[in-house]
Motif scaffolding. Structure first.
Motif, PDB file in Angstrom:
ATOM      1  N   LYS A 126      34.496  20.506  20.017  1.00  0.00           N
ATOM      2  CA  LYS A 126      33.259  19.759  20.208  1.00  0.00           C
ATOM      3  C   LYS A 126      33.394  18.315  19.746  1.00  0.00           C
ATOM      4  O   LYS A 126      32.895  17.391  20.394  1.00  0.00           O
ATOM      5  N   LYS A 127      34.076  18.101  18.582  1.00  0.00           N
ATOM      6  CA  LYS A 127      34.227  16.758  18.032  1.00  0.00           C
ATOM      7  C   LYS A 127      34.958  15.848  19.010  1.00  0.00           C
ATOM      8  O   LYS A 127      34.555  14.711  19.252  1.00  0.00           O
ATOM      9  N   ASN A 128      36.064  16.346  19.593  1.00  0.00           N
ATOM     10  CA  ASN A 128      36.826  15.535  20.540  1.00  0.00           C
ATOM     11  C   ASN A 128      36.055  15.298  21.829  1.00  0.00           C
ATOM     12  O   ASN A 128      36.189  14.249  22.463  1.00  0.00           O
ATOM     13  N   THR A 129      35.238  16.282  22.222  1.00  0.00           N
ATOM     14  CA  THR A 129      34.407  16.119  23.416  1.00  0.00           C
ATOM     15  C   THR A 129      33.397  14.994  23.202  1.00  0.00           C
ATOM     16  O   THR A 129      33.159  14.172  24.093  1.00  0.00           O
ATOM     17  N   GLU A 130      32.821  14.954  21.992  1.00  0.00           N
ATOM     18  CA  GLU A 130      31.859  13.899  21.673  1.00  0.00           C
ATOM     19  C   GLU A 130      32.527  12.530  21.654  1.00  0.00           C
ATOM     20  O   GLU A 130      31.951  11.542  22.113  1.00  0.00           O
ATOM     21  N   ILE A 131      33.745  12.455  21.123  1.00  0.00           N
ATOM     22  CA  ILE A 131      34.479  11.186  21.110  1.00  0.00           C
ATOM     23  C   ILE A 131      34.776  10.740  22.532  1.00  0.00           C
ATOM     24  O   ILE A 131      34.659   9.557  22.869  1.00  0.00           O
ATOM     25  N   SER A 132      35.156  11.685  23.394  1.00  0.00           N
ATOM     26  CA  SER A 132      35.438  11.354  24.797  1.00  0.00           C
ATOM     27  C   SER A 132      34.208  10.755  25.467  1.00  0.00           C
ATOM     28  O   SER A 132      34.316   9.788  26.236  1.00  0.00           O
ATOM     29  N   ALA A 133      33.039  11.315  25.154  1.00  0.00           N
ATOM     30  CA  ALA A 133      31.788  10.786  25.717  1.00  0.00           C
ATOM     31  C   ALA A 133      31.537   9.369  25.210  1.00  0.00           C
ATOM     32  O   ALA A 133      31.059   8.500  25.962  1.00  0.00           O
ATOM     33  N   ARG A 134      31.885   9.126  23.950  1.00  0.00           N
ATOM     34  CA  ARG A 134      31.683   7.779  23.397  1.00  0.00           C
ATOM     35  C   ARG A 134      32.680   6.785  23.987  1.00  0.00           C
ATOM     36  O   ARG A 134      32.368   5.594  24.124  1.00  0.00           O
TER      37      ARG A 134
ATOM     38  N   ASP B 123      40.947  -1.294  33.892  1.00  0.00           N
ATOM     39  CA  ASP B 123      41.125  -2.470  33.033  1.00  0.00           C
ATOM     40  C   ASP B 123      41.511  -2.048  31.619  1.00  0.00           C
ATOM     41  O   ASP B 123      42.411  -2.632  31.003  1.00  0.00           O
ATOM     42  N   LEU B 124      40.813  -1.032  31.091  1.00  0.00           N
ATOM     43  CA  LEU B 124      41.095  -0.566  29.742  1.00  0.00           C
ATOM     44  C   LEU B 124      42.507   0.004  29.649  1.00  0.00           C
ATOM     45  O   LEU B 124      43.246  -0.299  28.702  1.00  0.00           O
ATOM     46  N   ALA B 125      42.888   0.785  30.636  1.00  0.00           N
ATOM     47  CA  ALA B 125      44.225   1.378  30.644  1.00  0.00           C
ATOM     48  C   ALA B 125      45.297   0.291  30.661  1.00  0.00           C
ATOM     49  O   ALA B 125      46.293   0.366  29.926  1.00  0.00           O
TER      50      ALA B 125
ATOM     51  N   LYS C 107      40.048  16.368  29.628  1.00  0.00           N
ATOM     52  CA  LYS C 107      41.317  17.044  29.897  1.00  0.00           C
ATOM     53  C   LYS C 107      42.339  16.820  28.784  1.00  0.00           C
ATOM     54  O   LYS C 107      43.283  17.589  28.638  1.00  0.00           O
ATOM     55  N   SER C 108      42.158  15.749  28.007  1.00  0.00           N
ATOM     56  CA  SER C 108      43.051  15.478  26.876  1.00  0.00           C
ATOM     57  C   SER C 108      42.249  14.845  25.751  1.00  0.00           C
ATOM     58  O   SER C 108      41.215  14.208  25.986  1.00  0.00           O
ATOM     59  N   SER C 109      42.715  15.030  24.519  1.00  0.00           N
ATOM     60  CA  SER C 109      42.036  14.472  23.359  1.00  0.00           C
ATOM     61  C   SER C 109      42.515  13.050  23.092  1.00  0.00           C
ATOM     62  O   SER C 109      43.688  12.751  23.320  1.00  0.00           O
ATOM     63  N   PRO C 110      41.638  12.179  22.614  1.00  0.00           N
ATOM     64  CA  PRO C 110      42.090  10.840  22.218  1.00  0.00           C
ATOM     65  C   PRO C 110      43.142  10.970  21.119  1.00  0.00           C
ATOM     66  O   PRO C 110      42.924  11.660  20.126  1.00  0.00           O
ATOM     67  N   SER C 111      44.273  10.350  21.292  1.00  0.00           N
ATOM     68  CA  SER C 111      45.391  10.483  20.358  1.00  0.00           C
ATOM     69  C   SER C 111      45.427   9.323  19.371  1.00  0.00           C
ATOM     70  O   SER C 111      44.698   8.341  19.516  1.00  0.00           O
ATOM     71  N   TYR C 112      46.300   9.466  18.357  1.00  0.00           N
ATOM     72  CA  TYR C 112      46.522   8.350  17.423  1.00  0.00           C
ATOM     73  C   TYR C 112      46.972   7.121  18.182  1.00  0.00           C
ATOM     74  O   TYR C 112      46.539   5.999  17.903  1.00  0.00           O
ATOM     75  N   ASP C 113      47.827   7.293  19.196  1.00  0.00           N
ATOM     76  CA  ASP C 113      48.332   6.163  19.979  1.00  0.00           C
ATOM     77  C   ASP C 113      47.177   5.441  20.670  1.00  0.00           C
ATOM     78  O   ASP C 113      47.143   4.210  20.712  1.00  0.00           O
ATOM     79  N   PHE C 114      46.216   6.198  21.177  1.00  0.00           N
ATOM     80  CA  PHE C 114      45.055   5.599  21.847  1.00  0.00           C
ATOM     81  C   PHE C 114      44.244   4.759  20.869  1.00  0.00           C
ATOM     82  O   PHE C 114      43.917   3.606  21.124  1.00  0.00           O
ATOM     83  N   PHE C 115      43.906   5.359  19.694  1.00  0.00           N
ATOM     84  CA  PHE C 115      43.121   4.631  18.701  1.00  0.00           C
ATOM     85  C   PHE C 115      43.874   3.401  18.209  1.00  0.00           C
ATOM     86  O   PHE C 115      43.290   2.327  18.043  1.00  0.00           O
ATOM     87  N   ASN C 116      45.154   3.563  17.959  1.00  0.00           N
ATOM     88  CA  ASN C 116      45.961   2.449  17.443  1.00  0.00           C
ATOM     89  C   ASN C 116      45.972   1.279  18.422  1.00  0.00           C
ATOM     90  O   ASN C 116      45.800   0.117  18.032  1.00  0.00           O
TER      91      ASN C 116
ATOM     92  N   GLN D  33      44.871   7.096  34.884  1.00  0.00           N
ATOM     93  CA  GLN D  33      44.606   8.528  34.749  1.00  0.00           C
ATOM     94  C   GLN D  33      44.526   8.947  33.289  1.00  0.00           C
ATOM     95  O   GLN D  33      43.802   9.874  32.932  1.00  0.00           O
ATOM     96  N   SER D  34      45.277   8.248  32.422  1.00  0.00           N
ATOM     97  CA  SER D  34      45.257   8.578  30.992  1.00  0.00           C
ATOM     98  C   SER D  34      43.851   8.430  30.425  1.00  0.00           C
ATOM     99  O   SER D  34      43.396   9.260  29.630  1.00  0.00           O
ATOM    100  N   ILE D  35      43.147   7.365  30.836  1.00  0.00           N
ATOM    101  CA  ILE D  35      41.778   7.142  30.378  1.00  0.00           C
ATOM    102  C   ILE D  35      40.829   8.143  31.033  1.00  0.00           C
ATOM    103  O   ILE D  35      39.929   8.671  30.385  1.00  0.00           O
TER     104      ILE D  35
END
Length: 236
Positions: free
Chosen positions: A3-11, A25-27, A45-54, A36-38
């Motif tokens: 649920k936590k990752n789903t909420e982050i994806s929505a944000r 543009d973001l990608a 389909k995938s959780s935001p990773s450390y690489d994404f946040f970084n 497709q990654s975004i």
């Protein structure tokens, strides 16, 4: 995907709208070869990773983003005062957390580092949410200029307590240290190096105007690794 990752994806999707950019543009800005990654993050389909946040928190969008909102949902999407790690002092062996909430303490209110470490009942003055750094026990404000310009008075250092001091010093690393000086507690952020004196350590400053000093191991009252630092820049 929990649920936590789903909420982050929505944000993340709301953040794209807030920035006024497309997913492509973001990608591209974050260095992904395809949008497709975004899409996968937003669609769950995938959780935001450390690489994404970084990449996001070090991109051209960083000053517009409130990391607390993206990670926890608290506060607003953007804010005037943006806080992010200024320096990362982690060891190569450290495991970095995707995100964590770190208590910020007032050393004066806790009457020093030793009571803060031993008591554990002091209420923090704030909470800091930061992704991509090792696990930390707390954070305090720096005073003095011994580590200037790497650290300046008012910066925040994030630390990990060391319980077995004698066996867990990595020479050459930066520490938050409490030393007994004739019954008074001396608190500083210093590099610790080997001393030529038996059962001593050498405290070394980044600021070359501060002299090195050898102190007995027996005089160390509390010790913690400095894992990262934060400098808050207020933008009007």
């Amino acid at each position: 995907m929990n649920k936590k990752n789903t909420e982050i994806s929505a944000r993340v999707e709301k953040l794209i709208e807030y920035l006024g950019v497309t997913r492509s543009d973001l990608a591209k800005t974050l260095g992904y070869s395809r949008a497709q990654s975004i899409y996968d993050i937003i669609n769950g389909k995938s959780s935001p990773s450390y690489d994404f946040f970084n990449k996001l928190f070090n991109s051209e969008y960083s000053e517009k983003i409130n990391p607390d909102w993206l990670i926890t949902g608290k506060g607003s999407i953007g804010r005037k005062d943006y806080t992010k790690p200024q320096n990362d002092f982690s060891l190569a062996s450290d495991h970095k957390e995707d995100y964590q909430t770190i208590p910020l303490y007032d050393l004066e209110a806790s009457a020093g580092l030793v009571p803060l470490f031993k008591n554990g009942s002091y209420d923090p003055i704030d909470q800091i949410s930061i992704p991509g750094i090792p696990k930390c026990d707390g954070a305090v404000h720096v005073t003095g200029d011994s580590m200037y310009p790497l650290l300046k008075s008012g910066d925040i250092v994030l630390y990990k307590k060391i319980n077995n001091i004698a066996d867990n010093i990595f020479f050459g690393e930066m520490y938050l240290i409490s030393v007994d000086m004739d019954g008074e507690e001396y608190i500083a952020v210093k590099y610790i190096q080997k001393s030529e004196k038996i059962d001593h350590i050498r405290l070394v400053s980044y600021n070359q105007h501060h002299a090195e000093r050898d102190v007995p191991l027996s005089k160390i009252r509390a010790l913690a690794f400095v894992k990262a630092s934060i400098r808050i820049n207020s933008m009007n």
